[in-house]
Design a protein around this motif. Structure first.
Motif, PDB file in Angstrom:
ATOM      1  N   GLY A 128     -26.449 -97.223  15.737  1.00 52.30           N
ATOM      2  CA  GLY A 128     -27.395 -98.172  15.142  1.00 52.30           C
ATOM      3  C   GLY A 128     -28.437 -98.642  16.126  1.00 52.30           C
ATOM      4  O   GLY A 128     -29.488 -99.133  15.752  1.00 52.30           O
ATOM      5  N   GLY A 129     -28.134 -98.510  17.427  1.00 50.11           N
ATOM      6  CA  GLY A 129     -29.002 -99.123  18.427  1.00 50.11           C
ATOM      7  C   GLY A 129     -30.013 -98.190  19.039  1.00 50.11           C
ATOM      8  O   GLY A 129     -30.739 -98.561  19.950  1.00 50.11           O
ATOM      9  N   VAL A 170     -32.665 -97.017  17.734  1.00 49.93           N
ATOM     10  CA  VAL A 170     -33.984 -97.086  17.082  1.00 49.93           C
ATOM     11  C   VAL A 170     -35.114 -97.056  18.101  1.00 49.93           C
ATOM     12  O   VAL A 170     -36.040 -96.246  18.007  1.00 49.93           O
ATOM     13  N   VAL A 171     -35.016 -97.965  19.077  1.00 46.61           N
ATOM     14  CA  VAL A 171     -36.114 -98.103  20.028  1.00 46.61           C
ATOM     15  C   VAL A 171     -36.293 -96.812  20.824  1.00 46.61           C
ATOM     16  O   VAL A 171     -37.409 -96.313  20.989  1.00 46.61           O
ATOM     17  N   THR A 218     -37.740 -93.958  18.866  1.00 46.05           N
ATOM     18  CA  THR A 218     -39.170 -94.142  18.634  1.00 46.05           C
ATOM     19  C   THR A 218     -39.967 -93.778  19.887  1.00 46.05           C
ATOM     20  O   THR A 218     -40.975 -93.079  19.809  1.00 46.05           O
ATOM     21  N   VAL A 219     -39.488 -94.239  21.034  1.00 44.29           N
ATOM     22  CA  VAL A 219     -40.212 -93.973  22.279  1.00 44.29           C
ATOM     23  C   VAL A 219     -40.267 -92.469  22.564  1.00 44.29           C
ATOM     24  O   VAL A 219     -41.308 -91.934  22.905  1.00 44.29           O
ATOM     25  N   PHE A 220     -39.136 -91.780  22.404  1.00 47.44           N
ATOM     26  CA  PHE A 220     -39.083 -90.358  22.744  1.00 47.44           C
ATOM     27  C   PHE A 220     -39.377 -89.446  21.550  1.00 47.44           C
ATOM     28  O   PHE A 220     -39.153 -88.238  21.633  1.00 47.44           O
ATOM     29  N   ALA A 221     -39.844 -90.025  20.442  1.00 44.28           N
ATOM     30  CA  ALA A 221     -40.119 -89.247  19.229  1.00 44.28           C
ATOM     31  C   ALA A 221     -38.973 -88.311  18.899  1.00 44.28           C
ATOM     32  O   ALA A 221     -39.162 -87.165  18.525  1.00 44.28           O
ATOM     33  N   GLY A 272     -32.273 -93.242  13.624  1.00 42.43           N
ATOM     34  CA  GLY A 272     -32.853 -94.512  14.047  1.00 42.43           C
ATOM     35  C   GLY A 272     -34.342 -94.549  13.751  1.00 42.43           C
ATOM     36  O   GLY A 272     -34.862 -95.525  13.213  1.00 42.43           O
ATOM     37  N   TYR A 273     -35.017 -93.456  14.053  1.00 42.03           N
ATOM     38  CA  TYR A 273     -36.453 -93.413  13.787  1.00 42.03           C
ATOM     39  C   TYR A 273     -36.716 -93.400  12.283  1.00 42.03           C
ATOM     40  O   TYR A 273     -37.627 -94.070  11.796  1.00 42.03           O
ATOM     41  N   ALA A 288     -34.870 -94.786  10.115  1.00 42.70           N
ATOM     42  CA  ALA A 288     -34.631 -96.160   9.675  1.00 42.70           C
ATOM     43  C   ALA A 288     -35.862 -97.017   9.938  1.00 42.70           C
ATOM     44  O   ALA A 288     -36.301 -97.780   9.083  1.00 42.70           O
ATOM     45  N   PHE A 289     -36.435 -96.860  11.125  1.00 42.73           N
ATOM     46  CA  PHE A 289     -37.615 -97.660  11.473  1.00 42.73           C
ATOM     47  C   PHE A 289     -38.777 -97.336  10.526  1.00 42.73           C
ATOM     48  O   PHE A 289     -39.444 -98.221  10.009  1.00 42.73           O
ATOM     49  N   GLN A 290     -38.976 -96.038  10.298  1.00 43.43           N
ATOM     50  CA  GLN A 290     -40.023 -95.616   9.355  1.00 43.43           C
ATOM     51  C   GLN A 290     -39.792 -96.229   7.982  1.00 43.43           C
ATOM     52  O   GLN A 290     -40.699 -96.740   7.350  1.00 43.43           O
ATOM     53  N   ILE A 310     -29.659-104.451  15.077  1.00 42.71           N
ATOM     54  CA  ILE A 310     -31.096-104.237  15.258  1.00 42.71           C
ATOM     55  C   ILE A 310     -31.757-103.833  13.936  1.00 42.71           C
ATOM     56  O   ILE A 310     -32.808-104.330  13.575  1.00 42.71           O
ATOM     57  N   PRO A 347     -44.664 -91.155  16.916  1.00 43.36           N
ATOM     58  CA  PRO A 347     -45.034 -92.495  16.477  1.00 43.36           C
ATOM     59  C   PRO A 347     -45.677 -93.357  17.555  1.00 43.36           C
ATOM     60  O   PRO A 347     -46.556 -94.145  17.269  1.00 43.36           O
ATOM     61  N   ASP A 348     -45.238 -93.211  18.795  1.00 44.28           N
ATOM     62  CA  ASP A 348     -45.711 -94.121  19.824  1.00 44.28           C
ATOM     63  C   ASP A 348     -46.923 -93.554  20.541  1.00 44.28           C
ATOM     64  O   ASP A 348     -46.896 -92.423  21.018  1.00 44.28           O
ATOM     65  N   THR A 368     -46.467 -92.301  24.084  1.00 47.21           N
ATOM     66  CA  THR A 368     -45.761 -91.025  24.143  1.00 47.21           C
ATOM     67  C   THR A 368     -46.746 -89.881  23.908  1.00 47.21           C
ATOM     68  O   THR A 368     -46.670 -88.838  24.555  1.00 47.21           O
TER      69      THR A 368
END
Lengths: 308, 299, 506
Positions: free
Chosen positions: A243-244, A246-247, A250-253, A258-259, A261-263, B146, C228-229, C232
């Motif tokens: 679950g954790g 996400v961040v 997103t950073v590493f595409a 997780g990504y 979920a964020f989308q 989160i 997305p970023d 990146t």
């Protein structure tokens, strides 16, 4: 044992039901899905139309029961944004996140087990202090900040590793290090504390008195006992990692759950968000159930006491 | 539950005498460093309006991205340089301390109240109450924190108070777990039973006898939770779903500086370091209190 | 659940095994393009994002083509067209064009596609791009008629933009969803693989018809990857993992100019930015009902500085709500609101807000520009709180009367006619939060008259009225910065569409 297992299983099922209901209500209670669905240039008629087509105008309880019944059959509904089967979408992204979580856990264990043991064997030595420093830094460094620094150094400056994506094992190295380092301190502390406790216990002293070598005492007796809580913590951490991430995703595409979920959250794609939250909750429930049963099997006091 | 087992519960039943405690505190370097740093950050936050060289919100597009003094082109008008809108970075970092501390403290208080109440009740009454609370804890732990926080903030709309409230309402689990276990230990002690026998009301026994005895653990959890709340806010803001501009939250400053990281590294390094130092300080204080209050010293 | 878990296991194994070879840029004559937004469905009628428009132009063709250099209309799938009456357009179609699946292009494709997308059941996302069409009729295999609901002189422009043609048999069989999974068009590139939310891979269409005004593609393969970023993407460019990114902010673009392996190209776009104000009686910010407050806002923001410092080269300050090169766009007779904070304060005081007021400012992109505006407003006493959200959520809050002040942008769907911009916000549509009948009547006249001179005059009057009454604050046109491999040859067009079919390596 059987009674304990059944009780524990019953609890897990109850938790699963409540969690899924919460996930459903919490997310459904806020925001109007139909609006997000309609998109640029839609008129009020279009929105009403969408509300009707997707059944968003029915009472919440009916929507939940309908949704839960379908979930059980493996039908997670249709993504409001991608308009595709949520089941397929989640299935497509799951392996990336599962791999990342698994790699991170392995990395964390590979770092924290030896360091934790050494720290326990030589308390207050330089190695103990090094471990403490590593743990403290790991806890203080925001994971995304750490991720960006690793990216600059290893991907952009040295070009040893790719920047982003999930095509090969090399893509997983940086995210694994970031996530693994994030959970390592907790495991390291637990190993260290457990080892110190076990090493001070009567039977280890007895074993030593019997003339067994230091190494075999540590490896055979102390470690095995100190590992019991580590197994439990690892299960919990694995759930947390799923679950954790996400961040980091997103950073590493990294195109994982997780990504996704964020989308889905930013697109108000409720079916996807609900499916992921529920799925991760269920995985967590399953992991803790397995860990508890394993512990009960290892340590008979638990199943008798039944408590904490 | 597994998590209950995973968190080491300290045996605090043998209270140290005041003198011994003081000596231990003074001898514990980590605690001293942590307290010193934290006190410094708190001071900076409180004094921000007095010591900040500029208005943290005043922008000047003609003075953008001035590097800090340790760069060649830096100057003393803006010791930490300026950001992408020409705002004084030092002033923003100073005011940012207020926000991070506020978030840490407020989330700690909200989740602490909820968690402590649940934990005390479960540990004190046991039986059905304990079962229900344990169930609540299990459910809460099963929800991915989160993701749920992101989803709620995304729908309600991000703001300082929304973030505080969401995190406060979600992060009470560890308080409940630790308080429950600690209360269970204290509950069986003689003087608690004595107070009950003397006819003191339940509330009075809990507040007067049980709570003071579990306080050290409470403080330790509180520091851990404050630190983690600060990091979580930063993560939410990093994803654009936390505190909103123009508030100078450190997490938000990192988020806004991330696209500049390759060429203007100071923009991300300064708030990143500030955040790490604050979390480090809070953790050191927590670790220190744990070590000092535990009878056998560290470990 | 069991079906699910075995699926996960299988996919897990597959993922560990699969080590796909990465595309390499110049050596393999391919382009790796990174973009931050995902496209929900690559069918151009089924998405409302820029990357969807970009993909649509590579994979599909339109009836008419507007040359981006000369703005001249050329035949693409159509060879000739003429208005039979005010509402009826007749088109001759090109012979010998083949779709990617081998199907021959005929009138049936035009008729089916248009009639499908205008039907309410089709659930198209870009409804306003086709709402003017009443129906399409087949005259013979290579001749069709398009009948408009009312006179619509801008029709040609829409047919040259967002209205693509699908192969009718395939589209009827698989629908928009199948079109997303296995897209089939007639354009210069065909999609070989679409991994939803991850990448779109395309290859050169070797059978692309020679008569097309789009030149024959030279680049063999194009991969569009969703990252997305922003930082990146920048990292990928610097590490050589991508060949092109767009919408780079001015600061990053300027900094990346220093990187020897990269080139930075910029161009003005058709997208305009403006502050959209709810001035109706129901406005949640009643302060905005006072024209003095609105004028104060206009005088408070230094648009010149913003353009110079954070928007970028090529952008221009606007005085009316349209993109200057659009047909009918004019700022003649419209007042100019100069940057004058003292005057802004004075106007606020006159309106009874000596101490300013609090207001929510909604925004969805170019966050740093919104923040700059917040800073300017703060300086005259207006304390704006940023409410940053997804486009659809913001627009809906505005329509529902909840969001009174928006930092909006509008790209007119790359349509080069005022009918695609100003009327969207001031012709009593859902986005009209001023509701001025005088303005509406002028716009209606401009939209439905056939004589260009009459249209121009009507639009000019409407635009001047909007500016005079300060209903919204036009800010500036936006600039797009492209960062690319230094050997890639390409042109930055104002319609924000990279044309991969024109690109090549040095």
């Amino acid at each position: 044992m059987l009674i304990y297992a059944l009780k524990r299983l019953g609890l897990a099922v109850l938790v699963a039901v409540v969690v899924s209901a919460l996930a459903f209500l919490l997310l459904r209670a806020s925001g109007d899905v139909a609006i997000a669905l309609a998109g640029e240039g839609a008129r009020s008629e279009d929105i009403d139309n969408i509300r009707r087509i997707y059944g968003l105008d029915r009472p919440l309880v009916v929507q939940y029961l309908d949704w839960a019944a379908k979930m059980i059959r493996g039908d997670f509904g249709t993504s409001l944004f991608f308009k595709t089967d949520v089941h397929a979408l989640v299935l497509d992204k799951m392996p990336t996140t599962a791999l990342l979580a698994l790699f991170s856990l392995i990395f964390a264990l590979a770092v924290s087990l030896p360091l934790g043991i050494l720290a326990a064997l030589y308390p207050n030595s330089w190695i103990d202090r090094l471990c403490l420093a590593l743990a403290v830094i790991g806890q203080a460094l925001p994971s995304f900040f750490f991720a960006l620094i690793l990216m600059i150094v290893f991907a952009v400056m040295l070009r040893w590793l790719p920047v982003s994506g999930s095509d090969s094992w090399a893509h997983f190295v940086l995210p694994t290090v970031v996530l693994g380092y994030y959970i390592a301190p907790a495991i390291m502390r637990l190993v260290r504390a457990g080892m110190i406790e076990v090493l001070a216990s009567d039977y280890v002293r007895t074993a030593r008195a019997k003339g067994l070598s230091s190494r075999s005492v540590v490896l055979k007796h102390a470690l095995r006992n100190a590992l019991v809580p580590v197994v439990a913590l690892s299960a919990v951490q694995l759930g947390f990692l799923l679950g954790g991430s996400v961040v980091i995703e997103t950073v590493f595409a990294l195109d994982g759950l997780g990504y996704l979920a964020f989308q889905s959250i930013t697109h108000k794609d409720l079916p996807v968000t609900q499916a992921i939250v529920t799925l991760l909750s269920l995985i967590y429930v399953g992991l803790t159930l397995a860990a508890d049963l394993a512990n009960a099997w290892l340590d008979p006091r638990i199943r008798v006491g039944g408590g904490s | 539950m597994t998590d209950v087992a995973a968190i080491p519960v300290l045996d605090l039943t043998t209270a140290s005498s005041g003198k011994l405690l003081r000596r231990r505190i003074m001898a514990h370097r980590g605690l001293l460093i942590g307290t010193g740093l934290l006190a410094f950050i708190v001071l900076v936050a409180l004094l921000a309006p007095l010591i900040a060289p500029h208005d943290p919100y005043a922008q000047d597009l003609s003075r953008r991205m001035i590097p800090p003094i340790w760069y060649e082109k830096g100057n003393w008008v803006h010791p930490f340089g300026t950001d992408n809108l020409g705002r004084d970075y030092l002033s923003r970092v100073l005011y940012g301390a207020q926000i991070s501390l506020l978030i840490g403290a407020a989330v700690m208080v909200i989740s602490g109240l909820i968690g402590t109440a649940l934990g005390l009740a479960a540990g004190f009454f046991g039986g059905r109450v304990d079962m229900v609370v344990t169930f609540f804890i299990t459910v809460r732990l099963a929800l991915p924190l989160i993701l749920v926080a992101l989803a709620v903030v995304a729908t309600v709309g991000g703001s300082l108070w929304v973030v505080i409230l969401v995190l406060g309402l979600l992060k009470w689990d560890r308080f409940a777990v630790v308080m429950r276990a600690a209360t269970q230990q204290v509950r069986v002690l003689d003087y608690v039973a004595a107070a009950e026998a003397a006819g003191a009301s339940t509330l009075r026994v809990i507040v007067g006898e049980v709570l003071p005895n579990v306080l050290p653990q409470l403080v330790v959890v509180a520091t851990v939770e404050a630190a983690s709340a600060i990091l979580l806010e930063a993560a939410l803001s990093f994803l654009g779903l936390g505190v909103q501009p123009p508030l100078p939250s450190w997490g938000l400053m990192i988020a806004e500086a991330k696209t500049y990281m390759f060429f203007s590294f100071w923009l991300i390094a300064i708030p990143g370091t500030a955040l790490a130092v604050l979390v480090f300080a809070v953790n050191m204080v927590g670790d220190g209190i744990r070590d000092v209050s535990a009878p056998a010293g560290r470990g | 659940m069991s079906r699910f878990s075995t699926g996960v296991l299988a996919a897990l194994v597959a993922a560990t095994m699969a080590i796909a070879p990465a595309l390499a840029d110049k050596k393999t004559n391919s382009i790796r393009f990174a973009y931050d937004q995902v496209v929900e469905n690559v069918d151009p009628f089924m998405n409302n994002v820029r990357i969807g428009v970009i993909i649509g132009q590579q994979v599909w063709d339109t009836l008419i083509y507007r040359d981006p250099k000369t703005s001249e209309y050329k035949g693409q799938l159509a060879t000739a067209w003429k208005w039979i009456d005010d509402k009826t357009l007749e088109l001759d179609l090109r012979k010998g064009v083949k779709f990617h699946n081998g199907a021959e292009f005929t009138a049936d494709d035009v008729v089916y596609t248009l009639n499908f997308v205008v039907s309410p059941d089709s659930k198209v996302v870009t409804r306003q791009n086709v709402a003017w069409i009443d129906r399409a009729e087949k005259i013979d295999a290579y001749k069709v008629r398009i009948i408009c609901k009312e006179p619509f002189p801008a029709a040609i422009e829409y047919l040259a933009g967002p209205v693509v043609i699908h192969p009718h048999e395939y589209y009827a069989k698989v629908g928009p969803q199948g079109m997303n999974e296995k897209p089939v068009g007639s354009g210069p590139y065909r999609i070989t693989e679409h991994s939803v939310g991850k990448f779109v891979r395309m290859e050169r269409n070797p059978d692309y018809f020679k008569e097309s005004p789009k030149p024959q593609p030279k680049i063999d393969k194009v991969e569009i990857r969703f990252i997305p970023d922003r930082q990146t993407q920048v990292a990928e460019m610097m590490a050589g993992g991508a060949d092109m990114i767009m919408n780079v902010a001015l600061d990053q673009a300027t900094q990346m100019k220093a990187v020897p392996t990269l080139q930075v190209v910029s161009g003005e776009t058709m997208r305009i930015a403006f502050l959209h104000l709810d001035t109706r009686e129901t406005s949640t910010a009643p302060q905005l009902r006072d024209i003095k407050v609105r004028q104060a806002i206009m005088h408070a923001i230094d648009r010149e500085s913003m353009v110079k410092q954070i928007v970028g080269q090529g952008a221009r300050v606007l005085h009316t709500l349209c993109f200057p090169p659009q047909f009918g766009c004019s700022d003649e007779g419209a007042p100019r609101y100069s940057y004058d904070p003292a005057k802004a304060k004075q106007l606020l005081a006159e309106a009874g807000f000596k101490d300013g007021f609090d207001i929510d400012l909604y925004a969805y992109r170019e966050r740093n520009q919104t923040e700059a505006m917040i800073g300017y407003l703060r300086a005259v006493g207006i304390r704006a709180n940023l409410r940053f959200m997804q486009y659809a959520a913001m627009r809906e809050a505005n329509r529902a009367g909840k969001a009174a002040m928006l930092h909006q942008t509008w790209g007119s769907f790359s349509v080069n006619d005022v009918s695609a911009s100003t009327p969207v916000y001031y012709k009593f549509g859902p986005d009209d939060v001023s509701r001025d009948p005088e303005v509406r009547d002028f716009l209606q006249r401009g939209d439905s008259q056939v004589d260009p001179a009459v249209r121009r005059e009507a639009y000019r009057k409407a635009l001047a009225l909007i500016a005079e009454r300060a209903y919204s604050l036009p800010l500036y046109s936006l600039t797009t910065y492209y960062v690319a491999n230094k050997d890639l040859v390409f042109i930055a067009y104002p319609d924000e569409i990279p044309r991969f079919w024109e690109m090549s390596y040095k």
